[in-house]
Write an enzyme that holds these catalytic residues in place. Structure first.
Site, mmCIF file in Angstrom:
data_model
loop_
_atom_site.group_PDB
_atom_site.id
_atom_site.type_symbol
_atom_site.label_atom_id
_atom_site.label_comp_id
_atom_site.label_asym_id
_atom_site.label_seq_id
_atom_site.Cartn_x
_atom_site.Cartn_y
_atom_site.Cartn_z
ATOM 1 N N ASP A 1 -9.644 -4.542 -4.335
ATOM 2 C CA ASP A 1 -9.512 -3.748 -3.480
ATOM 3 C C ASP A 1 -10.501 -2.631 -3.098
ATOM 4 O O ASP A 1 -10.369 -1.909 -4.004
ATOM 5 C CB ASP A 1 -7.799 -3.361 -3.568
ATOM 6 C CG ASP A 1 -7.368 -2.948 -2.614
ATOM 7 O OD1 ASP A 1 -8.379 -1.842 -1.726
ATOM 8 O OD2 ASP A 1 -6.166 -2.923 -2.754
ATOM 9 N N SER B 1 0.250 -1.281 0.778
ATOM 10 C CA SER B 1 0.310 0.559 0.297
ATOM 11 C C SER B 1 0.933 1.348 0.385
ATOM 12 O O SER B 1 1.573 1.428 -0.915
ATOM 13 C CB SER B 1 -1.243 -0.103 1.121
ATOM 14 O OG SER B 1 -2.161 0.757 1.148
ATOM 15 N N HIS C 1 -7.199 -5.496 0.294
ATOM 16 C CA HIS C 1 -6.490 -4.747 1.072
ATOM 17 C C HIS C 1 -6.012 -5.485 1.954
ATOM 18 O O HIS C 1 -6.402 -5.482 3.122
ATOM 19 C CB HIS C 1 -7.157 -3.923 1.493
ATOM 20 C CG HIS C 1 -5.866 -2.404 1.227
ATOM 21 N ND1 HIS C 1 -5.333 -2.437 -0.020
ATOM 22 C CD2 HIS C 1 -4.913 -1.628 2.045
ATOM 23 C CE1 HIS C 1 -4.557 -1.382 0.001
ATOM 24 N NE2 HIS C 1 -4.172 -1.218 1.294
#
Length: 220
Positions: free
Chosen positions: A169, A117, A200
């Site tokens: 996601d 991320s 995610h």
């Protein structure tokens, strides 16, 4: 030199390879520590995993709440108001960790830079622009935040790159992973891009694929 606080785990004595792995927003260096045994690294491998903790800063999108973050997130528009100054500051701190591994006796081409991320955004810029050849770049559920300003170093023009993203996601939609790969291809790279039916997060199949890629990058 004042380094970021890190969690460090080695798979053997006198490591001759290193993986510097950056966590996501609001997390910590402990997040990816548990995956090491599932990577299937060679039993005689001596790899040092370095999991730095991001500094705690106010995050605009979260109402100014102070939390571990590699840079500020000012809006949901990934192409808009990007905190390039904050990103480059974290890139500098990550570069310091690479240099520390080299001072410990690990060659630069035995060092992988990884990130999930927000951490992946830092990993992209750090690895592509580092002035000495690295072993690889790993970007998970992330995006190439600094594509507009990134000029790869000649030393890492042939960098091995693994990119993975979840097709479900909700935080960073999968098209951001595809966009990142498209940017990389325009820069002359040939990244290995994988998608998984997840949100995610990471999944076991992905971790196993990462392990296979790491074995190729570090023990070919």
């Amino acid at each position: 030199m004042e380094y970021l606080n890190c969690v460090e785990k080695a798979t053997g004595d006198n490591p001759d390879a290193s993986v510097i792995w950056l966590h996501g927003l609001g997390a910590s260096g402990h997040d990816f520590e548990p995956i090491i045994p599932h990577l299937g690294l060679p039993q005689d491998a001596a790899v040092r995993f370095v999991f730095p903790h991001a500094p705690e800063i106010p995050v605009t999108l979260n109402g100014g709440m102070v939390m571990p973050a590699w840079y500020d997130i000012r809006s949901l528009d990934r192409q808009g108001d990007v905190d390039e100054e904050g990103i480059l500051a974290s890139v500098g701190r990550t570069r310091d960790l690479i240099h520390r591994e080299m001072e410990r006796g690990v060659r630069s081409d035995r060092i992988v830079v990884a990130g999930f991320s927000q951490g992946g955004a830092i990993a992209y810029h750090t690895a592509l622009t580092f002035e000495q050849p690295l072993a690889g770049l790993l970007a998970l559920s992330s995006y190439f935040a600094t594509a507009r300003i990134t000029t790869p170093s000649e030393a890492n023009r042939k960098l091995s790159i693994f990119v993975a993203h979840g097709t479900n996601d909700p935080m960073l939609p999968e098209f951001l992973g595809r966009e990142s790969v498209d940017h990389l291809k325009k820069l002359g790279y040939d990244p290995d891009y994988r998608t998984y039916p997840m949100e995610h997060e990471v999944c076991l199949e992905e971790i196993q694929a990462i392990g296979e890629w790491l074995r190729s990058a570090l023990f070919r």
